[in-house]
Motif scaffolding. Structure first.
Motif, PDB file in Angstrom:
ATOM      1  N   THR A 158      36.852  41.316  44.912  1.00 51.40           N
ATOM      2  CA  THR A 158      37.338  42.653  45.271  1.00 51.40           C
ATOM      3  C   THR A 158      36.258  43.482  45.953  1.00 51.40           C
ATOM      4  N   GLY A 159      35.036  42.972  45.993  1.00 48.85           N
ATOM      5  CA  GLY A 159      33.929  43.710  46.598  1.00 48.85           C
ATOM      6  C   GLY A 159      32.645  42.918  46.465  1.00 48.85           C
ATOM      7  N   LEU A 160      31.516  43.609  46.584  1.00 50.13           N
ATOM      8  CA  LEU A 160      30.220  42.938  46.672  1.00 50.13           C
ATOM      9  C   LEU A 160      29.353  43.046  45.422  1.00 50.13           C
ATOM     10  N   ILE A 161      29.813  43.732  44.373  1.00 48.65           N
ATOM     11  CA  ILE A 161      28.954  44.019  43.227  1.00 48.65           C
ATOM     12  C   ILE A 161      29.405  43.235  41.991  1.00 48.65           C
ATOM     13  N   PRO A 162      28.644  42.169  41.624  1.00 45.52           N
ATOM     14  CA  PRO A 162      28.979  41.415  40.408  1.00 45.52           C
ATOM     15  C   PRO A 162      28.939  42.327  39.188  1.00 45.52           C
ATOM     16  N   GLY A 163      29.918  42.157  38.317  1.00 46.61           N
ATOM     17  CA  GLY A 163      29.997  42.989  37.120  1.00 46.61           C
ATOM     18  C   GLY A 163      30.898  44.187  37.302  1.00 46.61           C
ATOM     19  N   SER A 164      30.970  44.707  38.519  1.00 50.69           N
ATOM     20  CA  SER A 164      31.857  45.825  38.831  1.00 50.69           C
ATOM     21  C   SER A 164      33.076  45.314  39.590  1.00 50.69           C
ATOM     22  N   ASP A 165      32.817  44.539  40.634  1.00 50.08           N
ATOM     23  CA  ASP A 165      33.911  43.916  41.377  1.00 50.08           C
ATOM     24  C   ASP A 165      34.286  42.615  40.693  1.00 50.08           C
ATOM     25  N   ARG A 166      35.439  42.082  41.061  1.00 51.87           N
ATOM     26  CA  ARG A 166      35.967  40.920  40.343  1.00 51.87           C
ATOM     27  C   ARG A 166      36.424  39.820  41.286  1.00 51.87           C
ATOM     28  N   ILE A 167      36.501  38.619  40.740  1.00 57.11           N
ATOM     29  CA  ILE A 167      36.953  37.446  41.490  1.00 57.11           C
ATOM     30  C   ILE A 167      38.462  37.518  41.704  1.00 57.11           C
ATOM     31  N   THR A 168      38.901  37.191  42.937  1.00 60.35           N
ATOM     32  CA  THR A 168      40.335  37.142  43.249  1.00 60.35           C
ATOM     33  C   THR A 168      40.805  35.730  43.599  1.00 60.35           C
ATOM     34  N   GLU A 169      39.862  34.835  43.865  1.00 66.45           N
ATOM     35  CA  GLU A 169      40.233  33.447  44.173  1.00 66.45           C
ATOM     36  C   GLU A 169      39.048  32.534  43.905  1.00 66.45           C
ATOM     37  N   ILE A 170      39.352  31.347  43.370  1.00 61.83           N
ATOM     38  CA  ILE A 170      38.353  30.284  43.224  1.00 61.83           C
ATOM     39  C   ILE A 170      38.937  29.043  43.895  1.00 61.83           C
TER      40      ILE A 170
END
Length: 106
Positions: free
Chosen positions: A11-23
């Motif tokens: 959802t964005g560039l910041i791990p911990g704040s933004d989240r995964i949308t696809e693997i």
């Protein structure tokens, strides 16, 4: 030789704040693709329009998809102890590591 090529979308560039949308990951043995792991992930937050333009993943597409905590074990089982490669590995690994830390048992 075995290795896994993988990529994530977020959802964005910041791990911990933004989240995964696809693997997405492909297992290779002796240079041949042998197995695929691919899933959309419900990030449990709104995907910003600028991210939708880049990834093509919309909020509607992730509705009803599994959340990351329900996918970590199956992704880990897919990867086992196989070498992993990625185009932007440090970025991708940061997101996965943050989620593992967040959801692993104390």
């Amino acid at each position: 030789m075995k290795f896994i090529a993988f990529d994530i979308e977020t959802t964005g560039l910041i791990p911990g704040s933004d989240r995964i949308t696809e693997i997405a990951a492909v297992k290779f043995i002796d240079g041949q693709p042998t197995e695929l792991f691919s899933t959309l992930v419900n990030p449990q937050k709104i995907i910003p329009e600028e991210v939708i333009r880049v990834s093509g993943i919309t909020n509607e597409m992730v509705q009803g998809q599994p959340v990351i905590e329900d996918l970590l074990e199956s992704f880990a089982n897919f990867c086992q102890d196989i070498m992993m490669i990625a185009h932007n590995a440090s970025f991708d690994f940061q997101f996965i590591a943050k989620d593992i830390q967040k959801y692993e048992a104390p």
